[in-house]
Design a protein around this motif. Sequence first.
Motif, PDB file in Angstrom:
ATOM      1  N   ALA A 185      51.325  -2.522  87.448  1.00 24.71           N
ATOM      2  CA  ALA A 185      52.131  -3.718  87.702  1.00 24.71           C
ATOM      3  C   ALA A 185      52.976  -4.073  86.488  1.00 24.71           C
ATOM      4  O   ALA A 185      54.134  -4.482  86.620  1.00 24.71           O
ATOM      5  N   LYS A 186      52.425  -3.902  85.285  1.00 26.44           N
ATOM      6  CA  LYS A 186      53.183  -4.180  84.071  1.00 26.44           C
ATOM      7  C   LYS A 186      54.371  -3.236  83.950  1.00 26.44           C
ATOM      8  O   LYS A 186      55.462  -3.630  83.535  1.00 26.44           O
ATOM      9  N   ARG A 187      54.153  -1.971  84.331  1.00 24.29           N
ATOM     10  CA  ARG A 187      55.248  -1.001  84.266  1.00 24.29           C
ATOM     11  C   ARG A 187      56.351  -1.372  85.266  1.00 24.29           C
ATOM     12  O   ARG A 187      57.539  -1.269  84.956  1.00 24.29           O
ATOM     13  N   VAL A 188      55.931  -1.819  86.447  1.00 18.61           N
ATOM     14  CA  VAL A 188      56.905  -2.197  87.467  1.00 18.61           C
ATOM     15  C   VAL A 188      57.680  -3.434  87.035  1.00 18.61           C
ATOM     16  O   VAL A 188      58.910  -3.505  87.176  1.00 18.61           O
ATOM     17  N   GLU A 189      56.982  -4.434  86.495  1.00 19.51           N
ATOM     18  CA  GLU A 189      57.634  -5.660  86.053  1.00 19.51           C
ATOM     19  C   GLU A 189      58.637  -5.384  84.934  1.00 19.51           C
ATOM     20  O   GLU A 189      59.653  -6.071  84.806  1.00 19.51           O
ATOM     21  N   ASP A 228      46.806  -3.709  97.046  1.00 22.93           N
ATOM     22  CA  ASP A 228      45.818  -4.515  96.339  1.00 22.93           C
ATOM     23  C   ASP A 228      44.629  -3.621  95.995  1.00 22.93           C
ATOM     24  O   ASP A 228      44.622  -2.420  96.310  1.00 22.93           O
ATOM     25  N   THR A 229      43.615  -4.186  95.353  1.00 24.92           N
ATOM     26  CA  THR A 229      42.485  -3.375  94.871  1.00 24.92           C
ATOM     27  C   THR A 229      41.761  -2.667  96.011  1.00 24.92           C
ATOM     28  O   THR A 229      41.463  -1.465  95.922  1.00 24.92           O
ATOM     29  N   ALA A 230      41.479  -3.386  97.089  1.00 25.68           N
ATOM     30  CA  ALA A 230      40.762  -2.788  98.219  1.00 25.68           C
ATOM     31  C   ALA A 230      41.586  -1.677  98.868  1.00 25.68           C
ATOM     32  O   ALA A 230      41.054  -0.624  99.248  1.00 25.68           O
ATOM     33  N   LEU A 279      34.213   2.180  90.745  1.00 25.91           N
ATOM     34  CA  LEU A 279      35.546   2.650  91.120  1.00 25.91           C
ATOM     35  C   LEU A 279      36.468   1.472  91.431  1.00 25.91           C
ATOM     36  O   LEU A 279      37.651   1.480  91.085  1.00 25.91           O
ATOM     37  N   LEU A 280      35.930   0.449  92.078  1.00 26.79           N
ATOM     38  CA  LEU A 280      36.730  -0.737  92.379  1.00 26.79           C
ATOM     39  C   LEU A 280      37.237  -1.398  91.093  1.00 26.79           C
ATOM     40  O   LEU A 280      38.376  -1.864  91.025  1.00 26.79           O
ATOM     41  N   LYS A 281      36.382  -1.429  90.069  1.00 28.39           N
ATOM     42  CA  LYS A 281      36.802  -1.996  88.784  1.00 28.39           C
ATOM     43  C   LYS A 281      37.915  -1.157  88.172  1.00 28.39           C
ATOM     44  O   LYS A 281      38.892  -1.695  87.632  1.00 28.39           O
ATOM     45  N   HIS A 282      37.773   0.157  88.266  1.00 29.65           N
ATOM     46  CA  HIS A 282      38.815   1.040  87.740  1.00 29.65           C
ATOM     47  C   HIS A 282      40.125   0.843  88.514  1.00 29.65           C
ATOM     48  O   HIS A 282      41.212   0.907  87.929  1.00 29.65           O
ATOM     49  N   CYS A 283      40.011   0.605  89.826  1.00 29.47           N
ATOM     50  CA  CYS A 283      41.199   0.355  90.645  1.00 29.47           C
ATOM     51  C   CYS A 283      41.932  -0.892  90.169  1.00 29.47           C
ATOM     52  O   CYS A 283      43.170  -0.907  90.069  1.00 29.47           O
ATOM     53  N   GLY A 284      41.181  -1.939  89.876  1.00 32.34           N
ATOM     54  CA  GLY A 284      41.794  -3.171  89.398  1.00 32.34           C
ATOM     55  C   GLY A 284      42.528  -2.982  88.086  1.00 32.34           C
ATOM     56  O   GLY A 284      43.639  -3.491  87.894  1.00 32.34           O
ATOM     57  N   LYS A 285      41.923  -2.225  87.161  1.00 30.69           N
ATOM     58  CA  LYS A 285      42.558  -1.976  85.872  1.00 30.69           C
ATOM     59  C   LYS A 285      43.822  -1.130  86.031  1.00 30.69           C
ATOM     60  O   LYS A 285      44.835  -1.378  85.382  1.00 30.69           O
ATOM     61  N   GLU A 286      43.742  -0.137  86.913  1.00 31.02           N
ATOM     62  CA  GLU A 286      44.887   0.738  87.115  1.00 31.02           C
ATOM     63  C   GLU A 286      46.053  -0.020  87.745  1.00 31.02           C
ATOM     64  O   GLU A 286      47.214   0.185  87.396  1.00 31.02           O
ATOM     65  N   LEU A 287      45.736  -0.915  88.690  1.00 31.33           N
ATOM     66  CA  LEU A 287      46.775  -1.727  89.308  1.00 31.33           C
ATOM     67  C   LEU A 287      47.440  -2.645  88.294  1.00 31.33           C
ATOM     68  O   LEU A 287      48.664  -2.813  88.300  1.00 31.33           O
TER      69      LEU A 287
END
Length: 232
Positions: free
Chosen positions: A186-190, A122-124, A174-182
């Motif tokens: 996730a789209k690539r994994v799906e 997750d993001t954290a 950085l937390l915002k960037h983490c959320g965007k990267e996740l």
Amino acid sequence: MSNLTRIIENRDGSALARMAGSAPEAVKMVNPEAEKLVDALFRNLKQVFPAAVNTTFRDPNDEVAAKRQWIAAFAENGIRSREQISAGMQHARASESPFWPSPGKFIAWCKQGAIRASGLPDTAELYDMVMDYAKRRGLYAGPEAFPWSSNAAYWMVTKLYSEMRGLNLSESELLKHCGKELAAMAKRVEANEPIPAPVVQIPKLHIPVSNEKGLDKIAELRAKLNMPRKPC
């Protein structure tokens, strides 16, 4: 369960179309093998959600209609691998509710489980991974030698670390960037996109550097890639 995933993976168009039909005649035309496969899936789910026997499927006709809709929903949402369905069943067994899930709910479980199985935090957790990498990266020959939990972790963390340093990101940024990267990963994994293994990367410089520092960086990269020095 393996036979069911095979039917979905093969995308038997005629069988799926018949299964998705609403007319009683369509039910009679269903391939007997496909019918047995759906019966097996529903038997497994009934063991996890026993209340469905006396509520959702009190009328046998309701169960027949539900089976058609589940097969159609799997085909429409790309649920076609053994790992996805197994992940969905794992979430089903962990559910605190005794009631039958909707096909949309089960599909969401399939996708969530597949994402977690691919090593996505997750993001954290991702933020902590970036901080851990920043602290311990100097102990290894290069980013590709770091003990990554997954290929996805390697690509996300190294990119975020580069952005953190190059853009001088604050903790909240950085937390915002983490959320965007996740979200992107996730789209690539799906989409069942293969995530490449770690490779030697050339760092991206996000801020201007002096000529001297630039030459030092080039020399560092040449040494890492075992490239000969250019003659003066």
